[in-house]
Design a protein around this motif. Structure first.
Motif, PDB file in Angstrom:
ATOM      1  N   ASP A 108       0.862  -1.190   0.000  1.00  0.00           N
ATOM      2  CA  ASP A 108       0.000   0.000   0.000  1.00  0.00           C
ATOM      3  C   ASP A 108       0.896   1.236   0.000  1.00  0.00           C
ATOM      4  O   ASP A 108       2.131   1.149  -0.007  1.00  0.00           O
ATOM      5  CB  ASP A 108      -0.968   0.003   1.184  1.00  0.00           C
ATOM      6  N   GLU A 109       0.259   2.418   0.015  1.00  0.00           N
ATOM      7  CA  GLU A 109       1.007   3.662  -0.137  1.00  0.00           C
ATOM      8  C   GLU A 109       1.941   3.930   1.038  1.00  0.00           C
ATOM      9  O   GLU A 109       2.890   4.699   0.914  1.00  0.00           O
ATOM     10  CB  GLU A 109       0.046   4.830  -0.322  1.00  0.00           C
ATOM     11  N   THR A 110       1.698   3.324   2.197  1.00  0.00           N
ATOM     12  CA  THR A 110       2.597   3.524   3.338  1.00  0.00           C
ATOM     13  C   THR A 110       3.956   2.863   3.110  1.00  0.00           C
ATOM     14  O   THR A 110       4.900   3.126   3.860  1.00  0.00           O
ATOM     15  CB  THR A 110       1.971   2.959   4.626  1.00  0.00           C
ATOM     16  N   ASP A 111       4.067   2.016   2.104  1.00  0.00           N
ATOM     17  CA  ASP A 111       5.329   1.342   1.812  1.00  0.00           C
ATOM     18  C   ASP A 111       6.224   2.155   0.897  1.00  0.00           C
ATOM     19  O   ASP A 111       7.319   1.697   0.525  1.00  0.00           O
ATOM     20  CB  ASP A 111       5.065  -0.038   1.193  1.00  0.00           C
ATOM     21  N   ASN A 112       5.778   3.343   0.473  1.00  0.00           N
ATOM     22  CA  ASN A 112       6.641   4.213  -0.325  1.00  0.00           C
ATOM     23  C   ASN A 112       7.883   4.580   0.469  1.00  0.00           C
ATOM     24  O   ASN A 112       7.849   4.703   1.693  1.00  0.00           O
ATOM     25  CB  ASN A 112       5.898   5.498  -0.716  1.00  0.00           C
ATOM     26  N   GLY A 113       8.991   4.792  -0.223  1.00  0.00           N
ATOM     27  CA  GLY A 113      10.183   5.253   0.471  1.00  0.00           C
ATOM     28  C   GLY A 113      11.452   4.658  -0.083  1.00  0.00           C
ATOM     29  O   GLY A 113      11.465   4.020  -1.145  1.00  0.00           O
ATOM     30  N   ARG A 114      12.551   4.859   0.681  1.00  0.00           N
ATOM     31  CA  ARG A 114      13.879   4.439   0.241  1.00  0.00           C
ATOM     32  C   ARG A 114      14.241   3.109   0.910  1.00  0.00           C
ATOM     33  O   ARG A 114      14.240   2.984   2.127  1.00  0.00           O
ATOM     34  CB  ARG A 114      14.914   5.505   0.598  1.00  0.00           C
ATOM     35  N   TYR A 115      14.560   2.139   0.066  1.00  0.00           N
ATOM     36  CA  TYR A 115      15.004   0.824   0.524  1.00  0.00           C
ATOM     37  C   TYR A 115      16.475   0.666   0.153  1.00  0.00           C
ATOM     38  O   TYR A 115      16.877   1.004  -0.972  1.00  0.00           O
ATOM     39  CB  TYR A 115      14.162  -0.289  -0.096  1.00  0.00           C
ATOM     40  N   THR A 116      17.279   0.153   1.089  1.00  0.00           N
ATOM     41  CA  THR A 116      18.726   0.052   0.887  1.00  0.00           C
ATOM     42  C   THR A 116      19.146  -1.404   0.972  1.00  0.00           C
ATOM     43  O   THR A 116      18.725  -2.142   1.870  1.00  0.00           O
ATOM     44  CB  THR A 116      19.484   0.869   1.945  1.00  0.00           C
ATOM     45  N   CYS A 117      19.986  -1.781   0.024  1.00  0.00           N
ATOM     46  CA  CYS A 117      20.599  -3.122   0.039  1.00  0.00           C
ATOM     47  C   CYS A 117      22.090  -2.960   0.307  1.00  0.00           C
ATOM     48  O   CYS A 117      22.770  -2.170  -0.361  1.00  0.00           O
ATOM     49  CB  CYS A 117      20.366  -3.831  -1.297  1.00  0.00           C
ATOM     50  N   HIS A 118      22.603  -3.696   1.291  1.00  0.00           N
ATOM     51  CA  HIS A 118      24.035  -3.736   1.584  1.00  0.00           C
ATOM     52  C   HIS A 118      24.572  -5.082   1.109  1.00  0.00           C
ATOM     53  O   HIS A 118      24.197  -6.138   1.633  1.00  0.00           O
ATOM     54  CB  HIS A 118      24.278  -3.566   3.080  1.00  0.00           C
ATOM     55  N   ALA A 119      25.424  -5.026   0.076  1.00  0.00           N
ATOM     56  CA  ALA A 119      26.032  -6.242  -0.469  1.00  0.00           C
ATOM     57  C   ALA A 119      27.474  -6.320   0.021  1.00  0.00           C
ATOM     58  O   ALA A 119      28.228  -5.340  -0.091  1.00  0.00           O
ATOM     59  CB  ALA A 119      25.973  -6.229  -1.992  1.00  0.00           C
ATOM     60  N   PHE A 120      27.884  -7.469   0.570  1.00  0.00           N
ATOM     61  CA  PHE A 120      29.235  -7.648   1.092  1.00  0.00           C
ATOM     62  C   PHE A 120      29.582  -9.129   1.006  1.00  0.00           C
ATOM     63  O   PHE A 120      28.720  -9.990   0.770  1.00  0.00           O
ATOM     64  CB  PHE A 120      29.333  -7.157   2.540  1.00  0.00           C
ATOM     65  N   ASN A 121      30.869  -9.427   1.183  1.00  0.00           N
ATOM     66  CA  ASN A 121      31.291 -10.824   1.285  1.00  0.00           C
ATOM     67  C   ASN A 121      32.411 -10.926   2.311  1.00  0.00           C
ATOM     68  O   ASN A 121      32.799  -9.927   2.931  1.00  0.00           O
ATOM     69  CB  ASN A 121      31.696 -11.399  -0.086  1.00  0.00           C
ATOM     70  N   ASP A 122      32.935 -12.115   2.512  1.00  0.00           N
ATOM     71  CA  ASP A 122      33.946 -12.323   3.548  1.00  0.00           C
ATOM     72  C   ASP A 122      35.247 -11.599   3.231  1.00  0.00           C
ATOM     73  O   ASP A 122      36.054 -11.352   4.135  1.00  0.00           O
ATOM     74  CB  ASP A 122      34.213 -13.824   3.724  1.00  0.00           C
ATOM     75  N   PHE A 123      35.467 -11.279   1.978  1.00  0.00           N
ATOM     76  CA  PHE A 123      36.673 -10.547   1.586  1.00  0.00           C
ATOM     77  C   PHE A 123      36.471  -9.038   1.693  1.00  0.00           C
ATOM     78  O   PHE A 123      37.328  -8.309   2.180  1.00  0.00           O
ATOM     79  CB  PHE A 123      37.054 -10.932   0.153  1.00  0.00           C
ATOM     80  N   ASP A 124      35.331  -8.598   1.244  1.00  0.00           N
ATOM     81  CA  ASP A 124      35.016  -7.165   1.248  1.00  0.00           C
ATOM     82  C   ASP A 124      33.850  -6.932   2.205  1.00  0.00           C
ATOM     83  O   ASP A 124      32.681  -6.914   1.806  1.00  0.00           O
ATOM     84  CB  ASP A 124      34.671  -6.714  -0.179  1.00  0.00           C
ATOM     85  N   ARG A 125      34.178  -6.788   3.501  1.00  0.00           N
ATOM     86  CA  ARG A 125      33.128  -6.630   4.503  1.00  0.00           C
ATOM     87  C   ARG A 125      32.404  -5.296   4.355  1.00  0.00           C
ATOM     88  O   ARG A 125      31.233  -5.180   4.688  1.00  0.00           O
ATOM     89  CB  ARG A 125      33.727  -6.732   5.912  1.00  0.00           C
ATOM     90  N   LYS A 126      33.096  -4.291   3.862  1.00  0.00           N
ATOM     91  CA  LYS A 126      32.460  -2.990   3.670  1.00  0.00           C
ATOM     92  C   LYS A 126      31.443  -3.058   2.542  1.00  0.00           C
ATOM     93  O   LYS A 126      30.315  -2.586   2.666  1.00  0.00           O
ATOM     94  CB  LYS A 126      33.508  -1.927   3.379  1.00  0.00           C
ATOM     95  N   GLY A 127      31.845  -3.673   1.434  1.00  0.00           N
ATOM     96  CA  GLY A 127      30.932  -3.878   0.313  1.00  0.00           C
ATOM     97  C   GLY A 127      30.384  -2.588  -0.274  1.00  0.00           C
ATOM     98  O   GLY A 127      31.044  -1.533  -0.249  1.00  0.00           O
ATOM     99  N   GLU A 128      29.179  -2.675  -0.784  1.00  0.00           N
ATOM    100  CA  GLU A 128      28.507  -1.522  -1.383  1.00  0.00           C
ATOM    101  C   GLU A 128      27.078  -1.440  -0.876  1.00  0.00           C
ATOM    102  O   GLU A 128      26.433  -2.461  -0.618  1.00  0.00           O
ATOM    103  CB  GLU A 128      28.491  -1.627  -2.917  1.00  0.00           C
ATOM    104  N   ARG A 129      26.591  -0.219  -0.770  1.00  0.00           N
ATOM    105  CA  ARG A 129      25.191   0.035  -0.410  1.00  0.00           C
ATOM    106  C   ARG A 129      24.536   0.748  -1.590  1.00  0.00           C
ATOM    107  O   ARG A 129      25.107   1.660  -2.176  1.00  0.00           O
ATOM    108  CB  ARG A 129      25.100   0.898   0.847  1.00  0.00           C
TER     109      ARG A 129
END
Length: 721
Positions: free
Chosen positions: A274-295
């Protein structure tokens, strides 16, 4: 004397023990053994009138009282405590506690600390990552006492590292440039020469890649209200990335399967959006080598499916008083997302309404006011009907109906006839088709003595009326039929169909007496061995009624009692092919034709003669034999006649020719379609002499033509009859 000296020594030793025992050290063992790198404490306390002054290290250094130092002393009410937080080899030896008596005399006591050697210990990660094509240090920290000698090996076979790409350093093994071959096990080996101890430590090196190309996609249909939205996070990296989801800055999601939000690996599933679900969603991708990864962020806009406002029907009447009227329908979005919004008008048959011929469509208000208008600048009866407004956005498609009801005078459509033909006591069918709105009342009228004042309304109670029917064939199209059995008095009278919807339209037929059809003609004759084909032409004048059958009369010339009569249905008003079958071979026939209508038969045509062919084999000749290449040949032939019966089969075969007259075994016959007049022989041997046979078969047998051919060379054609 010796006895006296011994007693003196014993007395002195006893006196020293009494003095030294006045300083008490705990633990009370004289020699203490402890492990290296372990903590250690000792307490020194004095008897009455003795104050503990300090502790001295084996190197005779006084230990200062420092709270955070590795080696310190702590003043207690009952003595002085020595604290060593981390034992090393430097602390091995005699530690002295020094005390002071009241008379100022110093006294002391000692404790011996032996620091035990440390076994080989590895303090490194067993799995380490190395980025492809980069320089990396494989860390291996070894703790041992005495110190260990370090060596490196690789693989299950523990091979020596001879390549210059590897360099051993104090804190590990440096790989100057990582390749795919380094995705292996490296062995850190520690040897202690003094103790003979040796240990191996395996380190699994895994090729790695930093996280890159992170993106979020929303599976289509994306975020439609009251449906499920699925966000998918994708990223590149080695080892495979892990994913975390957030809403806004830091709000994470639980993986509860019954929650509105469900996280499954790299997917975020939002149930019943519904409309209350509008907004910014963030995915943080990382692995055991690159713990910082990308957002990466994704702005979700929930799509609201369209709802179109209902459109009220419009009804108008067109006549001479109001010949031109303007009508506009507005199709408006009542609710829904405007992203990728489209609005269009369609006819009831699902074809798009185009702005042409007095019809205009206003698209300019879609973006601003979310509506589209359909305007009929001058309403005509043809515009009567339903018009569908189709709205689409990213979420769905919906429709609403606009109904234009045009009231107009009935319009006669068909048939465009003014005369109807029949015969006494022979039923006649009269039809009328009207276009009308509103639905008309339809009736049939007969005018007696051709006077409009003397009329008779026909219904099914009339003895001459067989049936009257009326049906609606389209939204405004109505068809009526009158089946009537006329008497002699009905001919030349007028019959009229009338449609009345408060305004009347009518059409009048004059009933005429039908005549016999004129003669048909035979315009072409094609004889065969036992059949004759006739191309017949119907008469130019039918007499007013449809033609039913062709009547063929034929007889074998000079053969008594051979007269036969057969009939064929008339298929159309065009020329028609008719075949007379089961005839005698090589016989002459006399043929006549007549045509039949519902009231009778025409006169027979002038007799024509035809002779069937002899029962011969087909006649044909070869027209061309040519080499397409050194392994194929094109054969062409022309058929002169079929010998009096249909060609049933064409066969082509070939055989090698050896010498002048010797022919090898013939190939299996190749069957060719009977309409074909050419064929390409393929997969022949080059520079080889062939005999080729072509046969045409019918009921009488077959005819054959043969030719010789050398592939890839010029050859002569010889025919055998």
């Amino acid at each position: 004397m010796k006895l006296i000296n011994s007693l003196i020594i014993i007395i002195v030793i006893y006196f020293i023990q009494i003095v030294s025992n006045r300083l008490i050290i705990k633990p009370n063992e004289s020699i203490i053994s402890r492990d290296q790198y372990k903590p250690f404490i000792a307490l020194c306390s004095g008897q009455e009138n003795i104050r503990v002054v300090s502790w001295q290290s084996p190197s005779f250094s006084d230990i200062e009282e420092k709270n955070n130092a590795r080696i310190t002393v702590e003043r207690k009410s009952y003595g002085l405590r020595l604290r060593i937080r981390n034992l090393t080899q430097n602390e091995q030896g005699a530690w002295k506690c020094i005390g002071l008596e009241q008379n100022g005399r110093l006294i002391s006591n000692t404790i011996q600390i032996d620091v035990k050697g440390v076994p080989i210990t590895f303090l490194s990660e067993s799995i380490q990552y190395a980025e492809l094509n980069s320089a990396v240090l494989i860390k291996c920290r070894v703790i041992a006492n005495p110190s260990a000698e370090i060596s490196w090996f690789k693989g299950r076979e523990k091979l020596n590292l001879l390549s210059s790409n590897y360099e051993q350093q104090n804190d590990g093994l440096k790989i100057h440039r990582v390749t795919s071959n380094d995705n292996d096990t490296f062995w850190c080996q520690a040897d202690v020469i003094e103790t003979g101890e040796s240990k191996d430590y395996p380190i699994q090196v895994i090729l790695a890649q930093s996280i890159s190309s992170t993106r979020i996609i929303c599976l289509s249909p994306c975020a439609v209200e009251k449906r499920t939205a699925t966000l998918v996070c994708e990223a590149n990296g080695m080892p495979s990335p892990h994913y975390s989801w957030y809403y806004g800055e830091f709000s994470s999601f639980d993986t509860n399967e019954i929650s509105k939000f469900i996280v499954r690996e790299n997917r975020l599933i939002i149930n019943y959006v519904d409309e209350t679900d509008n907004g910014r969603y963030t995915c943080h991708a990382f692995n055991d080598f690159d713990r910082k990864g990308e957002r990466i962020d994704y702005i979700l806009n929930v799509i609201i499916p369209l709802q179109l406002s209902s459109i009220s029907p419009i009804e108008i009447s067109i006549d001479n008083k109001f010949p031109t009227q303007r009508v506009t329908f507005s199709c408006r979005v009542q609710r829904g997302s405007s992203t990728n919004l489209s609005l269009e008008w369609f006819y009831s048959n699902n074809t798009r309404v185009e702005p042409i011929d007095g019809v205009s469509i206003d698209y300019t208000q879609i973006a601003t006011y979310h509506l589209i208008e359909l305007t009929f600048n001058s309403v005509r009866r043809e515009y009567h009907g339903n018009y569908t407004c189709v709205g689409k956005n990213l979420g769905d498609k919906t429709t609403t109906i606009a109904q234009l009801l045009v009231k107009y005078k009935p319009v006669f459509l068909n048939p465009k006839l003014s005369h109807i033909f029949s015969a006494p006591n022979h039923s006649v069918l009269m039809k009328c088709q009207f276009d009308s709105y509103p639905p008309p009342i339809i009736q049939w009228i007969k005018f007696v003595e051709n006077s409009e004042q003397n009329l008779l309304i026909l219904d099914e109670n009339n003895p001459q009326v067989i049936s009257i029917s009326t049906k609606q064939t389209d939204s405004t199209i109505y068809e009526t039929q009158l089946t009537y059995k006329p008497s002699d008095e009905d001919f030349d009278l007028k019959f009229q169909c009338q449609a009345d919807n408060s305004r009347m339209e009518k059409h009048t037929f004059t009933l005429r007496r039908a005549e016999l059809p004129r003669q048909a003609r035979i315009i072409e004759i094609n004889p065969r061995s036992n059949t004759i084909q006739l191309n017949v032409q119907p008469p130019y004048e039918f007499g007013g009624l449809p033609l039913l059958n062709y009547i063929i009369k034929y007889e074998q010339i000079n053969i008594p009692n051979s007269l036969r009569t057969i009939s064929f249905p008339v298929l159309s008003n065009e020329t028609q092919m008719i075949e007379i079958k089961s005839l005698q071979i090589a016989s002459s026939y006399r043929i006549q034709i007549a045509v039949e209508s519902p009231i009778g038969q025409s006169a027979f045509s002038t007799p024509v003669q035809a002779k069937t062919l002899d029962g011969n084999v087909p006649q044909f000749h070869l027209t061309n034999i040519s080499c397409l290449n050194n392994k194929s040949s094109l054969i062409q032939w022309s058929i002169e006649n079929d010998g009096g019966s249909t060609i049933s089969q064409i066969e082509i075969s070939y055989a090698k020719v050896r010498g002048k007259n010797k022919i090898d075994k013939w190939s299996k016959p190749i069957l060719v379609q009977t309409q074909t007049t050419e064929y390409e022989l393929k997969d022949l041997l080059s520079k080889t002499n062939y005999m080729i046979s072509i046969r045409l078969l019918n009921k009488a047998g077959y005819s054959e033509r043969k030719t010789k051919k050398i592939t890839g060379k010029y050859f002569e054609i010889k025919f055998t009859f």
